[in-house]
Scaffold this active site. Structure first.
Site, short mmCIF file in Angstrom:
data_model
loop_
_atom_site.label_atom_id
_atom_site.label_comp_id
_atom_site.label_asym_id
_atom_site.label_seq_id
_atom_site.Cartn_x
_atom_site.Cartn_y
_atom_site.Cartn_z
N SER A 165 0.82 -1.20 0.00
CA SER A 165 0.00 0.00 0.00
C SER A 165 0.86 1.27 0.00
O SER A 165 1.67 1.46 -0.90
CB SER A 165 -0.96 -0.03 1.19
N GLU A 253 -9.90 -4.64 -5.99
CA GLU A 253 -9.31 -3.82 -4.94
C GLU A 253 -9.15 -2.37 -5.37
O GLU A 253 -9.11 -2.06 -6.56
CB GLU A 253 -7.98 -4.41 -4.47
N HIS A 283 -7.91 -5.09 -0.63
CA HIS A 283 -6.63 -4.40 -0.53
C HIS A 283 -5.72 -5.06 0.51
O HIS A 283 -6.12 -5.30 1.64
CB HIS A 283 -6.89 -2.94 -0.15
#
Length: 317
Positions: A165, A253, A283
């Site tokens: 991320s 996602e 995610h």
């Protein structure tokens, strides 16, 4: 681009994603994100991460504070999974959390699994978080941690850089900056659901983002605003000397388009890049091994990729 080890996500993965989309995602979108609320939210987020990814039994931890040549202090911890056999090569892990949350302690479960799968020790860097420390503090900490590891192992091809991320953004940014300044790249880059475009234009136009279980435009925009007001975008340039990269994403996602675009840009430089699309996942599903069985397959896939790109002497155990 390749499909993952499965053609379709498990029933459990779909159920977790859909359940979170009905509960966690709308609540997170409404929550304010600022210095005051983050002080309350960070311990909760850390505990959720530890619950979803408990540390593997037999993992060894060593908390560390490194002092750089210019007197800068870098915090983090060494994580050695129970099957570590290669002490000469290391992984630098950069955790996610939207630049405003997350910690090395919260990610012990993730990092211990990556260490076990790769059989390499992992240094999980505790970079400074926004809004207390906006951009470029986090990038500076990641760069400083990399330089310290480089001094420790002696060669860039003995270091793998990984992140998820926001941490994936910082990990890729590090590799791009090393290339831009003519420095040797790490042996490999492994990214789980990386962010690419902090303006969120890619995410806003991505159909899969509407199926995401956690993130949304409102919560992502509020977190990024604490980190920077600039629309930062990862744009490696053709001819850059970049490491081979593995990127995991999903067709369901939030940052799926970010991952795909980054893979295209990476490949355009001439560097190998394997974009693996894991169906029906939310995610950073790798951070949910207690809930999603595919997370274990993802660590194995990352380990296979790392073994495939390490120099031959690195494969001896």
């Amino acid at each position: 681009m390749s499909r993952s080890d499965t053609d379709r996500g498990s029933v459990r993965a779909r159920a977790v994603r859909r359940g979170c989309a009905l509960t966690v995602r709308p609540l997170a979108a409404l929550a304010p994100v600022d210095a005051r609320t983050l002080q309350l939210a960070r311990p909760v987020i850390d505990q959720m991460l530890r619950t979803a990814a408990p540390m593997l039994r037999g993992t060894q931890l060593e908390q560390l504070r490194m002092i750089t040549a210019d007197g800068k202090q870098i915090r983090g911890e060494w994580v050695r999974g129970p099957r570590v056999t290669d002490a000469d090569r290391v992984v630098l892990y950069v955790h996610g959390g939207g630049f405003v949350a997350g910690s090395a302690a919260a990610y012990r479960g993730v990092v211990s699994r990556l260490s076990t799968a790769t059989r390499m020790p992992v240094f999980s860097v505790d970079y400074r978080l926004a809004p207390e420390y906006p951009f470029p503090a986090a990038a500076q900490d990641v760069s400083a941690a990399y330089r310290q590891l480089l001094a420790r192992v002696g060669s860039a091809d003995r270091i793998v850089v990984a992140g998820d991320s926001a941490g994936g953004f910082l990990a890729a940014q590090l590799a791009i900056e090393l290339a831009r300044t003519g420095q040797a790249p790490p042996a490999a880059l492994v990214l789980f659901s990386p962010m690419t475009d902090l303006s969120l234009s890619l995410a806003a136009d991505h159909p899969g983002a509407r199926r995401e279980g956690l993130l949304s435009i409102p919560v992502s925009r509020k977190a990024i605003a604490q980190f920077t007001s600039d629309p930062l975008d990862l744009r490696p340039e053709p001819g850059m000397r970049l490491p081979p990269a593995l990127i995991h994403t999903s067709d369901a996602e939030f940052f799926g388009a970010d991952a795909a675009v980054l893979a295209q840009r990476w490949s355009a430089t001439g560097a190998p890049c394997d974009l693996q699309i894991w169906p029906d996942q939310m995610h950073v599903f790798q951070a949910l091994p207690a809930l999603i069985p595919e997370s274990r397959l993802a660590y194995r896939a990352a380990a296979r990729f790392i073994r495939s790109v390490l120099p031959p002497e690195a494969l001896a155990v």
